[in-house]
Design an enzyme around this catalytic site. Structure first.
Site, PDB file in Angstrom:
ATOM      1  N   TYR A  48       0.947  -1.177  -0.204  1.00  0.00           N
ATOM      2  CA  TYR A  48      -0.043  -0.039   0.076  1.00  0.00           C
ATOM      3  C   TYR A  48       0.771   1.398   0.217  1.00  0.00           C
ATOM      4  O   TYR A  48       0.283   2.188  -0.169  1.00  0.00           O
ATOM      5  CB  TYR A  48      -1.082  -0.012   1.072  1.00  0.00           C
ATOM      6  CG  TYR A  48      -2.044  -1.023   1.345  1.00  0.00           C
ATOM      7  CD1 TYR A  48      -2.040  -1.902   0.356  1.00  0.00           C
ATOM      8  CD2 TYR A  48      -2.592  -1.153   2.465  1.00  0.00           C
ATOM      9  CE1 TYR A  48      -3.202  -3.028   0.559  1.00  0.00           C
ATOM     10  CE2 TYR A  48      -3.761  -2.260   2.621  1.00  0.00           C
ATOM     11  CZ  TYR A  48      -3.844  -3.241   1.532  1.00  0.00           C
ATOM     12  OH  TYR A  48      -4.680  -4.167   1.615  1.00  0.00           O
ATOM     13  N   HIS A 106       0.663 -11.774   2.102  1.00  0.00           N
ATOM     14  CA  HIS A 106      -0.619 -10.851   1.564  1.00  0.00           C
ATOM     15  C   HIS A 106      -1.265 -11.923   0.568  1.00  0.00           C
ATOM     16  O   HIS A 106      -2.572 -11.937   0.741  1.00  0.00           O
ATOM     17  CB  HIS A 106       0.024  -9.626   0.799  1.00  0.00           C
ATOM     18  CG  HIS A 106      -1.022  -8.720   0.538  1.00  0.00           C
ATOM     19  ND1 HIS A 106      -0.739  -7.383   0.418  1.00  0.00           N
ATOM     20  CD2 HIS A 106      -2.321  -8.723   0.167  1.00  0.00           C
ATOM     21  CE1 HIS A 106      -1.721  -6.671   0.230  1.00  0.00           C
ATOM     22  NE2 HIS A 106      -2.663  -7.418   0.086  1.00  0.00           N
TER      23      HIS A 106
END
Ligand SMILES: NC(=O)C1=CN([C@@H]2O[C@H](COP(=O)(O)OP(=O)(O)OC[C@H]3O[C@@H](n4cnc5c(N)ncnc54)[C@H](OP(=O)(O)O)[C@@H]3O)[C@@H](O)[C@H]2O)C=CC1
Ligand SMILES: O=C(O)C(=O)[C@@H](O)[C@H](O)C(=O)CO
Length: 276
Positions: A48, A106
């Site tokens: 991110y 992730h």
């Protein structure tokens, strides 16, 4: 805020704050507002590019570090053992933190097939004191089974796509049987047309709540931990105001029936989807 207890004994709020696309100074302001509005679990990821913003927001908020559960994620391009360790350390440097409360793989990226190596790195990083709790995201039963078989350690959390049109009943059953808490990503379906579904809007009218609150309450009653994101302070508050009403069994069943086989938001099936 009510809490869940993880299998490793850690305690975690029942609702967290998603930070995808909250970057830079604007992102810092939004995350500070979320903390001031009562959120004590922040979900971030190396990918991110906002772990720095998260760390800055924690520092600016004036809230004690020990009161906040800070979570981040290892990207697919760094699954090899030493790269994974380096990335966890880099995540800490970016956020200016000494430890993460929670760190997840992730995506499994099964075609690359290095996720067991990545998991061993998380196990060791926990032993080194860099991470308090270790988990995964987007892991299917077959991936979790391999982790257990090859390392003897199962994650305490699996963060999965979960919203009314994709409620993950089978995955949730597997995770519950293995004492893995499910976190719901995109719990509001990214604010899309699901929130206008008549089943949801009818319940919203009945309970004097908004559609998002009905959906988040449904997730809590499923035993799931949602991490809604909002840039707006009022919505941030509304997305936490979930503890003064309860859906009946019939209403839960109506909401459960909204799920569709092809209900994923962006066709990201972890069996084949790869994210680096
Ligand atoms: N592990 C993974 O692979 C993934 C993890 N995530 C994590 O999950 C978090 C949440 O998912 P995300 O994809 O952001 O989507 P969400 O389902 O949280 O929806 C966010 C969107 O909904 C809007 N919104 C927020 N509250 C309401 C409300 N009460 N009513 C109507 N609309 C609302 C927001 O707009 P506004 O901001 O304008 O209020 C925003 O556009 C992410 O931020 C990230 O941390 C997300 C995707 C994948
Ligand atoms: O936001 C995340 O955590 C992701 O894993 C992304 O895949 C996100 O779902 C996305 O939409 C990327 O295009």
């Amino acid at each position: 805020m009510e809490t869940y207890q993880l299998r490793d004994g850690s305690v975690i709020p029942k609702v967290g704050f998603g930070t995808y696309q909250l970057n830079g100074a604007l992102g810092v302001n939004v995350i500070v507002a979320a903390l001031n509005n009562g959120y004590r679990l922040l979900d971030s990821a190396f990918n991110y590019e906002n772990e720095g913003a998260v760390g800055e927001a924690i520092s600016k908020s004036g809230i004690s570090r020990s009161e906040i559960i800070v979570s981040s994620k290892l990207p697919g391009r760094h699954h090899h053992y030493q790269e994974a360790i380096n990335t966890i350390q880099e995540s800490l440097y970016r956020a200016q933190l000494d430890y993460y409360d929670l760190y997840l793989i992730h995506w499994p990226n099964p075609l690359e097939n290095n996720y067991v190596e990545a998991w061993q790195a998380l196990i060791d990083a926990q032993k080194f004191g860099l991470i308090r709790s270790i988990g995964v995201s987007n892991f299917l039963p077959e991936h979790l089974t391999r982790l257990e078989k090859e390392t003897g350690v199962l994650p305490v959390i699996n963060q999965i796509e979960l919203h009314p049109y994709f409620n993950q009943a089978k995955q949730r059953q597997f995770d519950t049987e293995h004492q893995i808490l499910d976190e719901a990503w995109s719990p509001l379906g990214r604010g899309n047309n699901e929130l206008a579904d008549p089943v949801i809007t009818k319940l919203a009218t009945q309970y004097h709540k908004n559609a998002g609150q009905i959906v988040l309450r449904w997730q809590l009653q499923l035993g799931v931990l949602p991490i809604p994101k909002s840039s707006h302070s009022q919505r941030q508050q509304e997305n936490l105001a979930l503890f003064d009403f309860e859906l009946s069994e019939t209403e839960m069943a109506q909401l459960n029936q909204l799920s569709k086989v092809d209900g994923r938001l962006a066709n990201q099936d972890p069996a084949t989807y790869q994210e680096f």
